[in-house]
Design an enzyme around this catalytic site. Structure first.
Site, short mmCIF file in Angstrom:
data_model
loop_
_atom_site.label_atom_id
_atom_site.label_comp_id
_atom_site.label_asym_id
_atom_site.label_seq_id
_atom_site.Cartn_x
_atom_site.Cartn_y
_atom_site.Cartn_z
N ASP A 113 -9.03 2.78 -1.17
CA ASP A 113 -9.73 1.58 -1.63
C ASP A 113 -11.00 1.32 -0.80
OD1 ASP A 113 -10.28 -0.69 -3.09
OD2 ASP A 113 -8.38 -1.69 -2.65
N ASP A 214 -3.67 2.65 -8.25
CA ASP A 214 -2.89 1.57 -7.63
C ASP A 214 -2.46 0.50 -8.63
OD1 ASP A 214 -1.68 0.30 -5.48
OD2 ASP A 214 -3.45 0.44 -4.18
N ASP A 269 4.30 0.07 0.16
CA ASP A 269 3.52 0.80 1.17
C ASP A 269 4.30 1.05 2.46
OD1 ASP A 269 1.42 0.67 -0.54
OD2 ASP A 269 0.10 -0.49 0.77
#
Ligand SMILES: *[C@@H]1O[C@H](CO)[C@@H](O)[C@H](O)[C@H]1NC(C)=O
Ligand SMILES: *[C@@H]1O[C@H](CO)[C@@H](O)[C@H](O)[C@H]1NC(C)=O
Ligand SMILES: *[C@@H]1O[C@H](CO)[C@@H](O)[C@H](O)[C@H]1NC(C)=O
Ligand SMILES: *[C@@H]1O[C@H](CO)[C@@H](O)[C@H](O)[C@H]1NC(C)=O
Length: 473
Positions: A113, A214, A269
């Site tokens: 990102d 994502d 995560d």
């Protein structure tokens, strides 16, 4: 007339059987993953096929020809988070080469990102002009020039997790943009000779790249609806792009994502702690029977080298990820690694457990024939308080089994694997090689094998099965 018909018939037969051969060669999934382990042969017991169950490995898959083995490379997130720029990405590509990591198979350089700032008026994603002033295409050319592959990141939502533009409802435009960057140009020598000056020619279908997709700001739409449109958009570009689904395991992607992506995250995560790493290993383990060539469970990227765990804990992290056929995506700063970090990440014997004995770079050439063992390893036995003394194992090719002894208790202890837990007849004899010590430790173990393991350490072995049948030939 009769002659004509039979002629067509022959042609038809020849064609269809040729197609059949091609299909088997390309789609690894048609071949049972545990073929060749029938009871009685090579000392395996009846329970072997139950312990290492692969029955949920799908019959339909994305089948874009990628992910014959789990992906290997680097990703920017775990170390840099949002603090990335084109210099870091270039220096990382350089470091993957200079450290020798690339040669071991770590070839994807994946930008996570924060590379993108806005979507412009024409609807196109625009790289951040402060951090990526030369643009992503220039970066792709740089990375390709090193023989590496570039990965990019987007999100199946309105925004990415760091609130940059997402790709939901823009799949076609964004896929086309990604594909346009990934086209590799080279100097065509023939053209050069003919016209006397350099010509840059795209090589369609060559070079392979990567999208991590994502799950933030997803507007409450089901993953099953949001992830396929990007699969189709990537496919329509005509470029083979690795599609890594990152929906955090929220909708049990193992149950459906093999038709959608080349890998799917099974958990939230990871973070750089023992608690996170062990929790994630256990969550991922549940889906072992679903993974295989073309589609892998993804327990998230490596934290090895980031400082939050001890040497032994990182060794365990790397061993178990390799055994689980997880993607091996390095998450540290490869420009600045300690000797211990390098030792762990470059252990070729452990990498071979993950990738097979065929060099990962040659798998592309050999296709399905280059890949022999791709059953995800799993936890097969535990004892001690809360089951903290664990045996993890998985079948390998060549009548071998990878076996890891993982001590998750707080004190050193002896861990023993009985042959029943591994699906071997008790009379079967095996030789044992230690993959961290790089040496053969036992020639002829029968019925069980045990070893002393430090707290939070993991020892990983390859057992080679000797059988009566084997010694006869
Ligand atoms: C690029 O990012 C790295 C890592 O965050 C940082 O150390 C460096 O100063 C940045 N360079 C530029 C030119 O912004
Ligand atoms: C697109 O999908 C088809 C059907 O699964 C597959 O055969 C083909 O290789 C894919 N193409 C690309 C570029 O991914
Ligand atoms: C890391 O993950 C563990 C286990 O999931 C969790 O307990 C912990 O709060 C997390 N730490 C951070 C800093 O997010
Ligand atoms: C390299 O890593 C060490 C920790 O292993 C850290 O202390 C040091 O600041 C890092 N150096 C650079 C230039 O990032």
């Amino acid at each position: 007339m009769g002659k004509k018909i039979s002629c067509h018939f022959v042609v038809f037969l020849t064609c269809s059987s040729l197609l059949c051969v091609l299909k088997v060669a390309v789609a690894g999934r048609v071949v049972p993953l545990l073929q060749g382990y029938e009871k009685g042969s090579y000392g395996y017991s009846r329970s072997f096929n139950n312990i290492f169950d692969t029955s949920n490995y799908g019959t339909v898959q994305l089948n874009n020809g990628l992910a014959r083995t789990p992906q290997m490379g680097w990703n920017s997130w775990n170390f840099f988070a949002c603090n990335i720029n084109e210099t870091v990405i270039k220096e990382t590509a350089d470091a993957l080469i200079s450290t020798g990591l690339a040669k071991l198979g770590y070839v994807y350089v994946n930008i996570d990102d924060c590379w993108c700032s806005i979507r412009d008026l024409k609807g196109q994603l625009v790289p951040d002009s402060k951090t990526f002033p030369s643009g992503i295409k220039a970066l792709a050319d740089y990375v390709h020039g090193k023989g590496l592959k570039l990965g990019i990141y987007s999100d199946a939502g309105a925004f990415t997790c760091q609130v940059r533009p997402g790709s939901l409802f823009h799949e076609k435009d964004d896929a086309e943009l990604f594909a346009s960057w990934f086209i590799k140009y080279h100097r065509n020598k023939w053209a050069l000779k003919l016209v006397g000056h350099s010509l840059h020619c795209p090589i369609p279908g060559k070079g392979v790249d990567y999208l991590k997709y994502d799950n933030c700001f997803n507007l409450g739409i089901k993953p099953k609806e949001r992830y396929p449109p990007m699969r189709d958009a990537l496919n329509e570009t005509g470029r083979t792009i690795f599609y890594a689904i990152c929906e955090w395991g929220v909708d049990d992607p193992a149950l459906w994502a093999d038709k959608v992506g080349n890998s799917w995250r099974t958990t939230d995560d990871i973070n750089d702690s023992w608690a996170s790493m062990t929790t994630i290993a256990d969550l991922n383990d549940k889906w072992a029977s679903y993974a295989g060539p073309g589609g892998w469970n993804d327990p998230d990227m490596l934290e090895v080298g980031n400082g939050g765990m001890t040497y032994h804990e990182y060794r365990a992290h790397f061993s178990i990820w390799a055994l689980m056929k997880a993607p091996l995506l390095i998450g540290c700063d490869v420009r600045n690694m300690t000797a211990e970090t390098i030792e762990i990440l470059t252990n070729e014997e452990v990498i071979a457990v993950n990738q097979g004995e065929v060099h990962p770079l040659s798998v592309g050439l050999l296709g399905a024939w280059g890949v022999f063992h791709f059953v995800e390893g799993r936890k097969v036995y535990s004892s001690g308080t809360d089951g903290c003394l664990q045996v993890w194992a998985g079948p390998l090719s060549g009548h071998r089994i990878v076996v890891a002894f993982w001590n998750r208790c707080s004190k050193a202890a002896t861990i023993t694997a009985g042959w029943d837990a591994l699906g071997l007849e008790s009379s079967t004899s095996v030789s044992v090689r230690d993959l961290w010590q790089h040496k053969d430790v036992v020639e002829d173990a029968v019925a069980s094998f045990g070893a002393r393991v430090d707290a939070h350490d993991c020892q990983i072995f390859v057992f080679t099965v000797h059988s009566a049948y084997h010694s006869e030939i």
